[in-house]
Design a protein around this motif. Structure first.
Motif, short mmCIF file in Angstrom:
data_model
loop_
_atom_site.label_atom_id
_atom_site.label_comp_id
_atom_site.label_asym_id
_atom_site.label_seq_id
_atom_site.Cartn_x
_atom_site.Cartn_y
_atom_site.Cartn_z
N UNK A 302 -6.17 69.35 18.46
CA UNK A 302 -6.18 69.68 17.03
C UNK A 302 -5.42 68.64 16.22
N UNK A 303 -4.90 67.62 16.91
CA UNK A 303 -4.34 66.45 16.24
C UNK A 303 -4.82 65.22 17.00
N UNK A 304 -4.72 64.07 16.38
CA UNK A 304 -5.24 62.84 16.99
C UNK A 304 -4.30 62.29 18.04
N UNK A 305 -4.91 61.76 19.08
CA UNK A 305 -4.19 61.02 20.11
C UNK A 305 -4.91 59.70 20.32
N UNK A 306 -4.18 58.64 20.61
CA UNK A 306 -4.78 57.32 20.75
C UNK A 306 -4.36 56.68 22.05
N UNK A 307 -5.27 55.89 22.58
CA UNK A 307 -4.97 55.05 23.73
C UNK A 307 -5.52 53.66 23.42
N UNK A 308 -4.62 52.71 23.30
CA UNK A 308 -5.03 51.33 23.03
C UNK A 308 -5.17 50.59 24.36
N UNK A 309 -6.27 49.91 24.51
CA UNK A 309 -6.46 49.07 25.70
C UNK A 309 -5.68 47.78 25.49
N UNK A 310 -4.37 47.90 25.59
CA UNK A 310 -3.46 46.83 25.22
C UNK A 310 -2.19 46.94 26.06
N UNK A 311 -1.77 45.84 26.62
CA UNK A 311 -0.53 45.80 27.39
C UNK A 311 0.44 44.84 26.73
N UNK A 312 1.71 45.23 26.66
CA UNK A 312 2.74 44.36 26.10
C UNK A 312 4.08 44.73 26.74
N UNK A 313 5.00 43.77 26.80
CA UNK A 313 6.33 44.03 27.37
C UNK A 313 7.45 43.64 26.41
N UNK A 314 7.09 43.40 25.15
CA UNK A 314 8.08 42.98 24.17
C UNK A 314 7.63 43.45 22.79
#
Length: 433
Positions: A302-314
Protein backbone atom coordinates in the motif's frame (compact mmCIF):
# COMPACT_ATOMS: atom_id res chain seq x y z
CA UNK A 1 12.51 31.92 -0.19
CA UNK A 2 8.71 32.11 -0.11
CA UNK A 3 7.23 28.81 -1.21
CA UNK A 4 4.56 28.60 -3.91
CA UNK A 5 1.40 26.73 -2.93
CA UNK A 6 0.57 23.70 -5.07
CA UNK A 7 -2.82 22.00 -4.86
CA UNK A 8 -2.93 18.32 -5.78
CA UNK A 9 -6.54 17.63 -6.81
CA UNK A 10 -7.89 15.08 -6.25
CA UNK A 11 -5.55 14.24 -3.39
CA UNK A 12 -7.38 10.98 -2.78
CA UNK A 13 -5.94 9.04 -5.73
CA UNK A 14 -2.95 6.75 -5.66
CA UNK A 15 -0.97 8.94 -8.10
CA UNK A 16 -1.68 11.87 -5.75
CA UNK A 17 0.18 10.05 -2.98
CA UNK A 18 3.21 9.76 -5.25
CA UNK A 19 2.99 13.41 -6.34
CA UNK A 20 2.83 14.52 -2.70
CA UNK A 21 5.83 12.37 -1.90
CA UNK A 22 7.79 13.92 -4.79
CA UNK A 23 7.08 17.49 -3.67
CA UNK A 24 6.53 17.63 0.08
CA UNK A 25 10.12 18.53 1.10
CA UNK A 26 10.87 20.78 -1.85
CA UNK A 27 12.31 24.22 -1.12
CA UNK A 28 10.22 26.01 -3.76
CA UNK A 29 6.77 24.47 -3.32
CA UNK A 30 4.32 23.74 -0.52
CA UNK A 31 1.82 20.94 -1.21
CA UNK A 32 -1.87 21.09 -0.37
CA UNK A 33 -3.94 17.96 -1.03
CA UNK A 34 -7.57 18.62 -1.96
CA UNK A 35 -10.49 16.22 -2.34
CA UNK A 36 -14.17 15.78 -1.59
CA UNK A 37 -14.07 13.20 1.21
CA UNK A 38 -11.75 11.93 3.99
CA UNK A 39 -8.85 9.94 2.50
CA UNK A 40 -5.24 8.91 2.88
CA UNK A 41 -3.87 12.33 1.93
CA UNK A 42 -4.59 13.44 5.50
CA UNK A 43 -1.92 11.02 6.68
CA UNK A 44 0.83 12.02 4.25
CA UNK A 45 0.27 15.74 3.70
CA UNK A 46 0.52 18.39 6.42
CA UNK A 47 -2.03 20.61 4.66
CA UNK A 48 -5.15 18.94 3.27
CA UNK A 49 -8.72 19.84 2.27
CA UNK A 50 -11.33 17.07 2.35
CA UNK A 51 -14.65 18.85 1.80
CA UNK A 52 -14.56 20.22 -1.75
CA UNK A 53 -17.74 19.80 -3.81
CA UNK A 54 -17.50 17.20 -6.57
CA UNK A 55 -16.70 18.64 -10.00
CA UNK A 56 -20.15 17.70 -11.34
CA UNK A 57 -21.97 19.76 -8.69
CA UNK A 58 -23.36 23.16 -9.71
CA UNK A 59 -21.62 24.92 -6.84
CA UNK A 60 -18.21 23.39 -7.52
CA UNK A 61 -16.61 26.23 -9.47
CA UNK A 62 -17.63 29.06 -7.11
CA UNK A 63 -16.52 27.13 -4.00
CA UNK A 64 -13.33 25.99 -5.69
CA UNK A 65 -12.33 29.52 -6.75
CA UNK A 66 -13.02 30.80 -3.23
CA UNK A 67 -10.69 28.18 -1.73
CA UNK A 68 -8.01 28.91 -4.32
CA UNK A 69 -8.05 32.56 -3.24
CA UNK A 70 -8.19 31.79 0.49
CA UNK A 71 -5.32 29.31 0.32
CA UNK A 72 -3.36 31.49 -2.13
CA UNK A 73 -2.89 28.58 -4.48
CA UNK A 74 -0.40 29.21 -7.28
CA UNK A 75 -0.56 25.87 -9.10
CA UNK A 76 -3.06 23.00 -9.40
CA UNK A 77 -2.01 19.50 -10.43
CA UNK A 78 -5.10 17.47 -11.51
CA UNK A 79 -4.91 13.72 -10.94
CA UNK A 80 -8.03 12.70 -12.86
CA UNK A 81 -8.96 13.14 -16.55
CA UNK A 82 -12.39 14.61 -15.79
CA UNK A 83 -10.97 17.03 -13.23
CA UNK A 84 -8.27 18.09 -15.70
CA UNK A 85 -10.86 18.72 -18.40
CA UNK A 86 -13.12 20.77 -16.10
CA UNK A 87 -10.27 22.87 -14.72
CA UNK A 88 -8.81 23.55 -18.15
CA UNK A 89 -12.22 24.52 -19.50
CA UNK A 90 -12.58 27.15 -16.77
CA UNK A 91 -8.90 28.07 -16.47
CA UNK A 92 -9.52 31.73 -17.36
CA UNK A 93 -11.80 32.01 -14.30
CA UNK A 94 -9.48 30.18 -11.88
CA UNK A 95 -6.80 32.39 -10.24
CA UNK A 96 -4.14 29.68 -10.42
CA UNK A 97 -2.17 27.82 -13.09
CA UNK A 98 -3.51 24.37 -14.00
CA UNK A 99 -0.45 22.18 -14.52
CA UNK A 100 -1.70 20.12 -17.44
CA UNK A 101 -1.93 20.03 -21.23
CA UNK A 102 -4.37 22.40 -23.03
CA UNK A 103 -8.14 21.93 -22.82
CA UNK A 104 -8.40 20.42 -26.33
CA UNK A 105 -5.84 17.79 -25.33
CA UNK A 106 -7.64 16.93 -22.10
CA UNK A 107 -10.86 16.41 -24.11
CA UNK A 108 -9.01 14.19 -26.58
CA UNK A 109 -7.57 12.10 -23.77
CA UNK A 110 -10.92 11.83 -21.99
CA UNK A 111 -12.73 10.72 -25.17
CA UNK A 112 -11.08 7.81 -26.94
CA UNK A 113 -13.07 8.29 -30.17
CA UNK A 114 -11.50 11.73 -30.60
CA UNK A 115 -8.03 10.34 -29.88
CA UNK A 116 -8.38 7.49 -32.38
CA UNK A 117 -9.87 9.81 -35.01
CA UNK A 118 -6.91 12.18 -34.60
CA UNK A 119 -4.40 9.36 -35.08
CA UNK A 120 -6.46 7.12 -37.40
CA UNK A 121 -3.98 7.11 -40.30
CA UNK A 122 -0.92 6.44 -38.14
CA UNK A 123 0.73 3.02 -38.32
CA UNK A 124 0.27 2.42 -34.59
CA UNK A 125 -3.48 3.10 -34.50
CA UNK A 126 -5.50 -0.12 -34.09
CA UNK A 127 -8.38 -0.88 -36.43
CA UNK A 128 -11.52 0.89 -35.23
CA UNK A 129 -15.04 -0.26 -36.17
CA UNK A 130 -17.96 2.18 -36.45
CA UNK A 131 -20.62 -0.46 -35.80
CA UNK A 132 -21.32 -4.20 -35.59
CA UNK A 133 -21.68 -4.61 -39.37
CA UNK A 134 -18.14 -3.37 -40.00
CA UNK A 135 -16.52 -6.02 -37.79
CA UNK A 136 -15.00 -8.76 -39.92
CA UNK A 137 -12.98 -10.63 -37.34
CA UNK A 138 -13.58 -11.67 -33.72
CA UNK A 139 -12.69 -11.31 -30.95
CA UNK A 140 -12.83 -7.52 -30.71
CA UNK A 141 -12.24 -5.27 -27.74
CA UNK A 142 -14.74 -2.69 -26.48
CA UNK A 143 -14.31 0.11 -23.94
CA UNK A 144 -16.35 3.16 -22.93
CA UNK A 145 -15.51 6.25 -24.93
CA UNK A 146 -15.18 8.49 -21.87
CA UNK A 147 -13.83 6.23 -19.14
CA UNK A 148 -10.26 6.00 -17.90
CA UNK A 149 -8.17 2.94 -17.22
CA UNK A 150 -9.85 -0.44 -17.76
CA UNK A 151 -13.32 0.51 -16.44
CA UNK A 152 -16.02 -1.13 -18.56
CA UNK A 153 -13.55 -2.67 -21.01
CA UNK A 154 -14.03 -6.27 -22.17
CA UNK A 155 -13.30 -8.79 -24.91
CA UNK A 156 -16.22 -9.65 -27.23
CA UNK A 157 -16.08 -13.02 -28.99
CA UNK A 158 -19.05 -12.90 -31.40
CA UNK A 159 -21.44 -10.61 -33.29
CA UNK A 160 -24.34 -11.83 -31.13
CA UNK A 161 -22.48 -10.90 -27.95
CA UNK A 162 -21.62 -7.49 -29.39
CA UNK A 163 -25.22 -6.77 -30.42
CA UNK A 164 -26.38 -7.44 -26.87
CA UNK A 165 -24.13 -4.78 -25.34
CA UNK A 166 -26.08 -1.94 -23.77
CA UNK A 167 -25.21 1.59 -24.92
CA UNK A 168 -22.99 0.29 -27.69
CA UNK A 169 -23.00 3.74 -29.30
CA UNK A 170 -21.12 5.00 -26.22
CA UNK A 171 -18.42 2.36 -26.66
CA UNK A 172 -15.32 2.17 -28.83
CA UNK A 173 -15.09 -1.07 -30.83
CA UNK A 174 -11.53 -1.82 -31.79
CA UNK A 175 -9.16 -4.53 -32.91
CA UNK A 176 -8.29 -7.04 -30.18
CA UNK A 177 -4.64 -6.77 -29.19
CA UNK A 178 -3.48 -10.05 -27.61
CA UNK A 179 0.16 -9.16 -26.94
CA UNK A 180 2.19 -7.58 -24.15
CA UNK A 181 1.10 -4.21 -22.75
CA UNK A 182 3.38 -1.25 -22.03
CA UNK A 183 3.07 2.16 -20.42
CA UNK A 184 5.32 5.01 -21.55
CA UNK A 185 5.75 7.99 -19.22
CA UNK A 186 6.49 11.18 -21.17
CA UNK A 187 7.28 14.84 -20.60
CA UNK A 188 6.89 17.67 -23.08
CA UNK A 189 8.08 21.17 -22.20
CA UNK A 190 6.45 24.52 -23.00
CA UNK A 191 8.22 24.56 -26.39
CA UNK A 192 6.54 21.22 -27.28
CA UNK A 193 9.90 19.45 -27.05
CA UNK A 194 9.77 15.84 -25.87
CA UNK A 195 12.49 15.73 -23.19
CA UNK A 196 11.63 12.50 -21.33
CA UNK A 197 10.32 9.14 -22.44
CA UNK A 198 10.39 6.05 -20.20
CA UNK A 199 8.66 2.78 -21.21
CA UNK A 200 7.79 0.27 -18.52
CA UNK A 201 6.01 -3.04 -18.07
CA UNK A 202 3.88 -4.50 -15.33
CA UNK A 203 4.12 -8.02 -14.02
CA UNK A 204 1.47 -7.86 -11.29
CA UNK A 205 -1.72 -5.83 -10.83
CA UNK A 206 -3.50 -4.73 -7.65
CA UNK A 207 -6.85 -2.92 -7.88
CA UNK A 208 -6.12 -1.88 -11.45
CA UNK A 209 -2.73 -0.37 -10.59
CA UNK A 210 0.67 -1.85 -11.39
CA UNK A 211 1.71 -3.66 -8.22
CA UNK A 212 5.03 -4.72 -9.68
CA UNK A 213 6.68 -3.16 -12.70
CA UNK A 214 9.98 -2.03 -14.11
CA UNK A 215 11.34 0.25 -16.79
CA UNK A 216 12.65 -1.21 -20.05
CA UNK A 217 15.02 0.19 -22.71
CA UNK A 218 13.72 3.00 -24.89
CA UNK A 219 14.00 1.47 -28.35
CA UNK A 220 13.34 3.20 -31.66
CA UNK A 221 10.08 1.26 -31.87
CA UNK A 222 8.75 3.09 -28.80
CA UNK A 223 10.41 6.41 -29.54
CA UNK A 224 9.04 6.69 -33.08
CA UNK A 225 5.48 6.23 -31.83
CA UNK A 226 5.87 8.70 -28.96
CA UNK A 227 7.46 11.34 -31.20
CA UNK A 228 4.62 10.95 -33.70
CA UNK A 229 1.98 11.38 -31.00
CA UNK A 230 3.83 14.36 -29.57
CA UNK A 231 3.94 15.96 -33.03
CA UNK A 232 0.22 15.43 -33.65
CA UNK A 233 -1.16 16.41 -30.23
CA UNK A 234 -0.37 19.50 -28.14
CA UNK A 235 0.98 18.29 -24.80
CA UNK A 236 2.59 20.21 -22.00
CA UNK A 237 4.11 18.69 -18.89
CA UNK A 238 3.59 15.05 -17.95
CA UNK A 239 1.53 12.64 -20.06
CA UNK A 240 1.56 8.94 -20.75
CA UNK A 241 0.63 6.40 -23.40
CA UNK A 242 -0.44 2.79 -23.14
CA UNK A 243 0.58 0.49 -26.00
CA UNK A 244 -0.11 -3.19 -26.68
CA UNK A 245 1.19 -5.65 -29.26
CA UNK A 246 -1.17 -6.93 -31.94
CA UNK A 247 -1.28 -10.46 -33.38
CA UNK A 248 1.70 -9.58 -35.60
CA UNK A 249 3.73 -8.30 -32.62
CA UNK A 250 3.41 -4.66 -33.70
CA UNK A 251 2.83 -1.97 -31.07
CA UNK A 252 -0.64 -0.40 -31.22
CA UNK A 253 -2.22 2.43 -29.24
CA UNK A 254 -4.53 1.70 -26.31
CA UNK A 255 -4.86 5.00 -24.51
CA UNK A 256 -3.38 8.49 -24.10
CA UNK A 257 -3.68 10.34 -20.78
CA UNK A 258 -2.67 13.70 -19.35
CA UNK A 259 -3.13 12.69 -15.70
CA UNK A 260 -0.28 11.11 -13.73
CA UNK A 261 -0.24 7.34 -14.07
CA UNK A 262 -0.43 5.02 -11.09
CA UNK A 263 3.23 4.03 -11.31
CA UNK A 264 4.84 7.12 -12.85
CA UNK A 265 7.21 7.22 -9.87
CA UNK A 266 9.36 4.47 -11.40
CA UNK A 267 10.96 7.49 -13.07
CA UNK A 268 11.77 8.86 -9.59
CA UNK A 269 13.93 5.78 -9.09
CA UNK A 270 15.93 6.98 -12.10
CA UNK A 271 16.45 10.39 -10.50
CA UNK A 272 13.68 12.14 -12.50
CA UNK A 273 11.03 13.98 -10.47
CA UNK A 274 8.21 14.49 -12.99
CA UNK A 275 5.81 16.52 -10.79
CA UNK A 276 8.64 18.89 -9.91
CA UNK A 277 9.67 19.09 -13.56
CA UNK A 278 6.07 20.01 -14.46
CA UNK A 279 6.01 22.80 -11.89
CA UNK A 280 9.33 24.12 -13.16
CA UNK A 281 8.01 24.20 -16.72
CA UNK A 282 4.82 26.05 -15.76
CA UNK A 283 6.88 28.42 -13.56
CA UNK A 284 9.08 29.42 -16.47
CA UNK A 285 12.11 27.70 -14.92
CA UNK A 286 14.52 25.54 -16.93
CA UNK A 287 13.34 21.95 -17.48
CA UNK A 288 16.64 20.14 -17.59
CA UNK A 289 16.90 16.65 -16.18
CA UNK A 290 19.46 13.98 -15.45
CA UNK A 291 18.35 10.39 -15.91
CA UNK A 292 20.37 7.63 -14.31
CA UNK A 293 20.95 4.50 -16.36
CA UNK A 294 19.79 1.27 -14.70
CA UNK A 295 16.65 -0.79 -14.16
CA UNK A 296 14.18 0.18 -11.44
CA UNK A 297 11.87 -2.52 -10.11
CA UNK A 298 8.91 -1.06 -8.18
CA UNK A 299 6.71 -3.30 -6.04
CA UNK A 300 3.66 -2.09 -4.07
CA UNK A 301 1.76 -3.20 -1.06
CA UNK A 302 0.00 0.00 0.00
CA UNK A 303 3.11 2.17 -0.21
CA UNK A 304 5.92 2.23 -2.77
CA UNK A 305 9.08 0.20 -2.46
CA UNK A 306 12.05 0.47 -4.81
CA UNK A 307 14.96 -1.68 -5.80
CA UNK A 308 17.67 -0.02 -7.87
CA UNK A 309 19.90 -2.25 -9.94
CA UNK A 310 22.85 -0.29 -8.62
CA UNK A 311 25.82 -1.12 -6.42
CA UNK A 312 27.93 1.43 -4.55
CA UNK A 313 30.28 1.43 -1.55
CA UNK A 314 30.66 5.17 -0.98
CA UNK A 315 28.12 7.97 -0.42
CA UNK A 316 28.99 11.64 -0.80
CA UNK A 317 26.28 13.76 0.80
CA UNK A 318 25.48 17.45 1.32
CA UNK A 319 24.51 18.76 4.76
CA UNK A 320 22.22 21.84 4.72
CA UNK A 321 18.70 21.06 3.43
CA UNK A 322 19.82 17.48 2.77
CA UNK A 323 20.84 15.88 6.09
CA UNK A 324 18.91 18.74 7.69
CA UNK A 325 15.56 20.27 6.75
CA UNK A 326 12.96 22.67 8.18
CA UNK A 327 15.50 25.50 7.59
CA UNK A 328 18.14 23.61 9.52
CA UNK A 329 15.97 23.17 12.61
CA UNK A 330 15.63 19.40 12.26
CA UNK A 331 17.32 16.31 10.90
CA UNK A 332 15.66 14.79 7.86
CA UNK A 333 14.55 11.41 9.30
CA UNK A 334 14.57 9.64 5.93
CA UNK A 335 18.10 10.76 5.15
CA UNK A 336 19.47 9.94 8.59
CA UNK A 337 17.84 6.48 8.45
CA UNK A 338 19.55 5.85 5.12
CA UNK A 339 22.92 7.00 6.53
CA UNK A 340 22.66 4.65 9.49
CA UNK A 341 21.75 1.85 7.14
CA UNK A 342 24.88 2.63 5.13
CA UNK A 343 26.96 2.43 8.31
CA UNK A 344 25.54 -1.03 8.98
CA UNK A 345 26.45 -2.09 5.43
CA UNK A 346 29.97 -0.66 5.80
CA UNK A 347 29.38 1.87 3.04
CA UNK A 348 31.72 4.83 3.40
CA UNK A 349 30.06 8.16 4.22
CA UNK A 350 31.62 11.48 3.17
CA UNK A 351 29.90 14.68 4.27
CA UNK A 352 30.69 17.52 1.87
CA UNK A 353 29.41 20.96 2.87
CA UNK A 354 29.74 24.75 2.87
CA UNK A 355 27.88 25.03 6.19
CA UNK A 356 30.27 27.49 7.85
CA UNK A 357 30.41 29.66 4.74
CA UNK A 358 26.58 29.78 4.70
CA UNK A 359 25.72 30.24 8.38
CA UNK A 360 29.02 31.34 9.98
CA UNK A 361 28.47 28.53 12.45
CA UNK A 362 30.86 25.71 13.19
CA UNK A 363 29.63 22.40 11.84
CA UNK A 364 30.30 20.75 15.20
CA UNK A 365 27.94 23.25 16.88
CA UNK A 366 25.18 22.36 14.40
CA UNK A 367 25.82 18.66 15.08
CA UNK A 368 25.45 19.29 18.81
CA UNK A 369 22.18 21.22 18.43
CA UNK A 370 20.66 18.47 16.28
CA UNK A 371 22.16 15.53 18.23
CA UNK A 372 24.12 14.29 15.21
CA UNK A 373 27.18 12.23 15.96
CA UNK A 374 30.30 13.37 14.13
CA UNK A 375 31.41 9.73 14.12
CA UNK A 376 28.51 8.88 11.80
CA UNK A 377 30.69 10.08 8.92
CA UNK A 378 33.95 8.53 7.79
CA UNK A 379 35.04 11.83 6.30
CA UNK A 380 33.93 15.46 6.64
CA UNK A 381 34.91 17.87 3.87
CA UNK A 382 34.28 21.56 4.54
CA UNK A 383 34.51 23.78 1.46
CA UNK A 384 35.07 27.46 0.79
CA UNK A 385 32.60 29.26 -1.51
CA UNK A 386 35.03 29.14 -4.43
CA UNK A 387 35.69 25.39 -4.11
CA UNK A 388 33.82 22.84 -6.21
CA UNK A 389 32.54 19.55 -4.86
CA UNK A 390 33.70 17.95 -8.10
CA UNK A 391 37.32 18.20 -6.93
CA UNK A 392 36.64 16.03 -3.87
CA UNK A 393 34.76 13.15 -5.46
CA UNK A 394 37.29 10.55 -6.52
CA UNK A 395 35.48 7.23 -6.03
CA UNK A 396 33.76 5.93 -9.17
CA UNK A 397 31.81 3.34 -7.16
CA UNK A 398 29.90 6.05 -5.33
CA UNK A 399 26.71 8.08 -5.39
CA UNK A 400 26.07 11.75 -4.62
CA UNK A 401 23.11 13.20 -2.65
CA UNK A 402 22.29 16.91 -2.62
CA UNK A 403 19.11 19.01 -2.57
CA UNK A 404 20.59 21.36 -5.21
CA UNK A 405 19.88 20.46 -8.85
CA UNK A 406 22.84 22.56 -10.01
CA UNK A 407 25.22 20.58 -7.78
CA UNK A 408 23.73 17.26 -8.86
CA UNK A 409 23.95 18.13 -12.56
CA UNK A 410 27.58 19.21 -12.22
CA UNK A 411 28.55 16.00 -10.39
CA UNK A 412 26.54 13.84 -12.81
CA UNK A 413 28.18 15.43 -15.85
CA UNK A 414 31.75 15.71 -14.52
CA UNK A 415 32.08 12.64 -12.29
CA UNK A 416 29.73 10.27 -14.15
CA UNK A 417 28.17 8.81 -11.01
CA UNK A 418 24.47 8.49 -10.05
CA UNK A 419 23.03 11.55 -8.28
CA UNK A 420 19.96 11.88 -6.07
CA UNK A 421 17.76 14.53 -4.50
CA UNK A 422 16.38 14.19 -0.96
CA UNK A 423 13.08 13.15 -2.57
CA UNK A 424 14.86 9.98 -3.75
CA UNK A 425 15.63 8.57 -0.29
CA UNK A 426 12.85 5.98 -0.44
CA UNK A 427 14.38 4.80 -3.72
CA UNK A 428 17.79 4.31 -2.08
CA UNK A 429 16.61 2.80 1.20
CA UNK A 430 16.86 -0.99 1.55
CA UNK A 431 13.36 -1.90 2.74
CA UNK A 432 14.33 -5.45 3.67
CA UNK A 433 15.92 -4.18 6.88
Amino acid sequence: MTKKNVMVFSGSTYPAMQIIDCLKNNLRFHVIAASSYPNHSEFVCEDSIIDLPYVYEDRFLSVFIKIIKEKQIDFIIPTDETIAMVLKEHESEIPAIVVCSPYETTCLCRHKKIAYKTLLKEFYCPEIYDNVDHVKKYPVFIKPDSSQGSKGAKIINSAEELQNIDNLDEMVICEYLPGEEFTVDCFTNKNRELIFCNPRIRSRLMNGITARGNNIPLTDEFLNIIKSINDRIHFRGYWYVQLKRDSNNNLKLLEICTRFAGTFAISKGLGVNLPLLSLCDFSGLPTELTKNDYTVVCDKTYIDRYKLCLEFNHVYIDYDDTVTYKDGRAVNPYVIAFLYQCRYKKIKLSLITRHFETFKEKLQDSFKKLSISESLFDEIIELKWNESKVNYINDKNSIFIDNSFAERKLIHDKCNIPVFDVSNMDCLFDWRQ
